[in-house]
Structures are given as structure tokens and as C-alpha cells.
Design a protein around this motif. Structure first.
Motif, mmCIF file in Angstrom:
data_model
loop_
_atom_site.group_PDB
_atom_site.id
_atom_site.type_symbol
_atom_site.label_atom_id
_atom_site.label_comp_id
_atom_site.label_asym_id
_atom_site.label_seq_id
_atom_site.Cartn_x
_atom_site.Cartn_y
_atom_site.Cartn_z
ATOM 1 N N SER A 58 16.226 -3.901 13.346
ATOM 2 C CA SER A 58 17.466 -3.422 12.731
ATOM 3 C C SER A 58 18.533 -4.517 12.693
ATOM 4 N N THR A 59 18.503 -5.415 13.669
ATOM 5 C CA THR A 59 19.448 -6.531 13.654
ATOM 6 C C THR A 59 19.191 -7.433 12.451
ATOM 7 N N ASP B 224 9.421 -20.995 16.570
ATOM 8 C CA ASP B 224 10.419 -21.995 16.914
ATOM 9 C C ASP B 224 11.680 -21.323 17.444
ATOM 10 N N THR B 225 12.729 -22.084 17.658
ATOM 11 C CA THR B 225 13.929 -21.536 18.289
ATOM 12 C C THR B 225 14.705 -20.592 17.373
ATOM 13 N N PHE B 226 14.313 -20.517 16.106
ATOM 14 C CA PHE B 226 14.904 -19.546 15.191
ATOM 15 C C PHE B 226 13.928 -18.401 14.902
ATOM 16 N N SER B 227 12.911 -18.271 15.740
ATOM 17 C CA SER B 227 11.931 -17.168 15.673
ATOM 18 C C SER B 227 11.014 -17.238 14.466
ATOM 19 N N LEU C 117 18.829 -13.211 19.909
ATOM 20 C CA LEU C 117 17.874 -14.112 19.263
ATOM 21 C C LEU C 117 17.557 -13.652 17.842
ATOM 22 N N ALA C 118 17.542 -12.348 17.609
ATOM 23 C CA ALA C 118 17.326 -11.837 16.255
ATOM 24 C C ALA C 118 18.486 -12.198 15.344
ATOM 25 N N SER C 119 19.711 -12.104 15.855
ATOM 26 C CA SER C 119 20.874 -12.489 15.058
ATOM 27 C C SER C 119 20.803 -13.970 14.704
ATOM 28 N N ARG C 120 20.366 -14.775 15.664
ATOM 29 C CA ARG C 120 20.202 -16.213 15.407
ATOM 30 C C ARG C 120 19.140 -16.454 14.351
#
Length: 506
Positions: A21-22, A446-449, A480-483
Motif C-alpha cells: 500500500s505504501t 539493491d538498497t532501493f529494493s 524502505l518501501a517509501s524509499r
């Protein structure tokens, strides 16, 4: 929702829990033209969709919603709203299958990680910004239950025992909770309806419940869409392919790697580094002289419209590297420990203590999938491999001592000694699609999923967290999802630009 849906979307999100949902909310707000589909294998159990079941005032309707979340038969009911997975190595492993995912059933605790729980390869200041955004999305408040009976006394006694030598951010405090306070003072718990906000009511966002994602499609390392099946007729529906410019798999820490495996996307770390937080519990009764100093309060805990009356104080003893566990101290109906004694007690005077331990994270703790047998959903059969290391056993013993000291500081124990709940009881499963700073055998994204070597594919959920945490993980996974959503929006905009730029003449 019955198929067929539209044949193509900008974004398909598999899983309607807090992190899925994020992604919807962030892409909806940052890319006004994007068309988004959310695919959820479970049913709608609340109105609005994704609402927390605790906000359902009627006991029978709430129980029906919980039963509907337990998935297809044969199912072994676990905690209300979940079904057990019959995993010998993790006997309490359980999942929910419903719109809102575990976000419709969770305790709403949202502490920030600290010390070794923090992700070392994301700059601290940047991560703090994402955590602040997650607190906005979830409506996190640290003072919603300040007027709960005895809460000040509970925290005072805990602080006297634990705070010495701790930095200010790691001292005993009210537990940050995902709640909304109404003008009349009652509270409602945040579900994914809160995370979605206005996106839940916009025509650009579609929700397909009882719709199972079978595979993510990709060609030449580029995602092209998903294959889904309508479950509304009992699962006999035909497979339908839906095109998408990007896909987010947010199907929880056990089913996200399952879907990637079924799709043929199998990095070496897929399903590995499974992390469940060992949970030690204890219960005490506050002393009579403390109870006598407070006026009696009503035992009413819920308004007719579902609002929660502020009686359940929730306190927090944060994780530190020296004490690698996280204390969640809950009063009255919020307590995780059922009482054998049915004698009426003053609301708030019974305190349940849950100490969550940081696991020794290893690649051997994992979930694997069969290619020749299927589960009740028709997906590859999963097997959980999980054990406590010698280091874990030492941490658990230390947690038992700490929770005993905390209970003694608060009052009279109701149990002879603290006890360790069966593995899987925390429901805080992490690590199975963990992120990493570089491509290799120890991370999936990676760091942005973004999944390594697969363009247009993101993973989301507690499973992305790479560190050994003890605190409740939802705030971190939403951050992390927002990122990750920022990089997803950039991906969509790049695709649109490439599609509109005419080829150059030579």
C-alpha cells in the motif's frame, strides 16, 4: 473482483499489506498519470477495504473477518486472523490472506530501530527521513495512550531499572503506535486504508481481491507483467496475463520468495536469511498499593462505532547492542499473555511483558520451494528450515533474566517464570529477499529494493530488512518501501520519456 481486468497498467502491486500500500500511495502522489492495480489473493474483510479488524465494533462481524483471513482449507487456525503453516522447524509460523494483509491484524507498534538494528549501508540521516515519512503514512503517535491507567507508574518503574547509561533515544518510553485519535478521545488502529489515503478512492487505483498472482513475466531481464488467476469462483478460473511497466511483489516474507521462485527469478539468496524474533513472555500484577492510588475506571474498551477507549497502556524498552532485545510492555486487553485467573481486576493493573530477541541471522535459516508439488493455492510447496544457534540460546536466556527483572520491578509475577514462545510466534518474519549494497550471493535486491538483474521488479515487506532486528519491523519496512517507490517513479518516467522521444535520423 472478477477477471478480466484491464489488459495493461503502469504498476502492478502484488499484496495489499502496509508496504504494498505504501508503493501505491507514493506512486499515486508522485506520478499523477500512473494507473495502478493491486492484486490480493484474499478477500475484502472490512469497509473501507484494508481497515483494521480491531475497529469492527461488533464481536461476531470481527470474528467473521478474522476467519475469512485464514486462507483456503484445509487451514489450521493460529492467532485470530491467521493460519498455521504446519512447519516443524517453526511451529507457530502463520500468515494472513486478506485485503490489508497482516496490517488488518497487527498490534500497530512502530518503534524506530536503533544501534545494530540500523541498516549500515543507508546513510542515517536519509533513513531517518524515510522513517519519518513512514510515521506519517501509518499515523504513528507516541502519546495516544498517555491517559491509560498506571501507564506512568509502569514506565517510571521500568526506567528506574533500565535507563541508567542509555542514550536518550534508547530509554524507556511510550510505545509509538499507529493510531488515529478522534475528537472525542477514542482511537482507531491504522490499517492499510490509512496508508492508502485518497488513493483508495481514486479510479486510477484498482483492487482485485481474491486474485492470485501466479507468476511475474519478464523477457531479457525486463519485467513485462504478471499472470493471475481469479479465485472468486473457488480457484477454477483461467490464467490471465496483465501487462505492466513495473511490478512490486509485497506478498510477505514467506510468499514473496515463493512467487519469485515460481516465476523463475532465483537469485542465490532467495528465501535465505529467514529471521524470526524469538519471543519471551511474562505477566505480572501491579501492587495493591499502586492500584489503590488510582480511581476505578470502566472496563469498557470499545465504543459502539469501533473506537478504542484509551485504557491499554503500551510501553517500550528499546533494543541496545548491550541488551539485544526489545521490550513491549502491554496492559489490559493488549496483553499477549492470557490470564488463567478470571477474578475481576482493575483495568490496566495486569501487565504482559514480551521481550523480542535479535536473531543470529544465517543463510541456513531459509524457506525452500518444491518444483513438483503445490500448496493449497497451487503455488510451489514451501519448507521452512530454521534453528536456534548457540548464540541465540544465550540471547534467549539473557532475555529471560531481563524480563524477570522487569516484571519484578513492576509487581507480583502471575507465572512461575518467563517462557519462550514457539518459533514463529512473533509474526515478524524478515530477510528472505534482503537488500544489500552490491550484487552477490547475500542479497536479492539493491538498497532501493530493486531485484538484482531484473529491470522493473521491486520487492517489499519485512523480508527486505537485512539486519538482525528485535523491534517491531513494520515501520522500517514501510520506510524502505517509501524509499523504493521514489526509484520506481523514476523508472516509470524514464519509460514514458523513452516512448515519446522520436528516433534520431542518421
Amino acid at each position: 473482483m472478477s477477471l478480466p481486468l484491464s489488459p495493461a497498467y503502469d504498476l502492478v502491486v502484488v499484496g495489499s499489506g502496509p508496504t504494498g500500500s505504501t508503493y501505491v500511495r507514493e506512486v499515486f502522489e508522485q506520478h499523477p498519470g500512473a494507473r495502478i492495480l493491486v492484486v490480493e489473493a484474499g478477500p475484502r474483510i472490512s469497509d473501507p477495504p484494508g481497515g483494521h479488524v480491531k475497529n469492527i465494533a461488533d464481536d461476531e462481524r470481527r470474528a467473521q473477518a478474522q476467519r475469512a483471513s485464514e486462507g483456503p482449507s484445509p487451514a489450521s487456525p493460529g492467532r485470530p486472523g491467521t493460519r498455521l503453516l504446519a512447519a516443524p522447524d517453526m511451529p507457530a509460523a502463520a500468515v494472513s490472506t486478506n485485503v490489508g494483509g497482516m496490517g488488518a491484524h497487527w498490534t500497530a507498534a512502530c518503534p524506530r530501530p536503533g544501534d545494530g538494528e540500523r541498516i549500515p549501508f543507508i546513510p542515517a540521516a536519509e533513513m531517518d527521513q524515510h522513517l519519518a515519512r513512514a510515521e506519517q503514512l501509518l499515523h504513528v503517535s507516541a502519546d495516544a495512550f498517555d491517559d491509560a491507567p498506571f501507564a506512568d507508574e509502569v514506565r517510571h518503574r521500568l526506567a528506574r531499572h533500565f535507563d541508567d547509561g542509555r542514550p536518550a533515544s534508547r530509554r524507556v518510553a511510550p510505545m509509538p503506535l499507529a493510531v488515529t485519535t478522534r475528537p472525542d478521545g477514542s482511537r482507531t488502529w491504522s490499517g492499510t486504508d490509512v496508508v492508502l489515503g485518497s488513493a483508495a478512492r481514486d479510479s486510477r487505483v484498482e483492487l482485485a481481491d481474491r486474485c492470485l498472482c501466479l507468476r511475474v513475466r519478464y523477457e531479457g531481464g525486463v519485467v513485462t507483467g504478471v499472470v493471475v488467476r481469479d479465485l472468486s469462483d473457488g480457484g477454477a478460473g483461467q490464467e490471465t496475463e496483465i501487462a505492466a511497466s513495473a511490478v512490486v511483489v509485497a506478498a510477505d516474507a514467506l510468499r514473496t520468495p515463493q512467487l519469485l521462485h515460481a516465476s523463475g527469478i532465483r537469485p542465490a539468496a532467495l528465501g535465505r536469511y529467514l529471521n524470526d524474533q524469538p519471543q519471551v513472555v511474562f505477566a505480572v500484577r501491579l501492587p495493591d498499593d499502586v492500584v489503590a492510588t488510582h480511581d476505578a475506571v470502566t472496563d469498557r474498551t470499545r465504543d459502539e462505532d469501533g473506537g478504542i477507549v484509551p485504557q491499554s497502556g503500551v510501553s517500550w524498552v528499546p533494543y541496545t547492542d548491550d541488551q539485544p532485545f526489545h521490550g513491549q510492555v502491554m496492559q489490559l486487553d493488549a496483553s499477549p499473555v492470557p490470564l488463567a485467573d478470571t477474578t475481576p481486576v482493575q483495568p490496566g493493573s495486569i501487565v504482559g511483558l514480551g521481550w523480542f530477541c535479535a536473531k543470529d541471522v544465517t543463510s541456513e535459516d531459509r524457506i525452500t520451494f518444491a518444483d513438483d508439488t503445490n500448496d493449497a493455492f497451487g503455488m510451489p510447496t514451501a519448507t521452512i528450515h530454521y534453528r536456534y544457534t548457540d548464540r541465540d540460546l544465550a540471547t534467549i536466556e539473557a532475555a529471560k533474566r531481563a524480563v524477570t527483572e522487569a516484571g519484578t520491578a513492576l509487581g507480583a509475577p502471575l507465572d512461575p517464570a518467563p517462557f519462550l514462545l514457539p518459533a514463529g510466534s512473533s509474526l515478524h518474519y524478515q530477510g528472505t529477499t534482503r537488500m544489500g549494497p552490491t550484487d552477490g550471493d547475500t542479497s536479492v535486491c539493491d538498497t532501493f529494493s530493486r531485484v538484482w538483474n531484473t529491470v522493473g521488479l521491486w520487492v517489499a515487506g519485512n523480508n527486505v530488512i537485512p539486519t538482525a532486528t528485535a523491534c517491531n519491523p513494520t515501520l522500517t519496512s514501510v520506510a524502505l518501501a517509501s524509499r523504493g517507490a521514489r526509484s520506481l517513479v523514476e523508472h516509470l518516467l524514464r519509460r514514458e520519456t523513452a516512448a515519446t522521444v522520436p528516433p534520431s535520423r542518421t
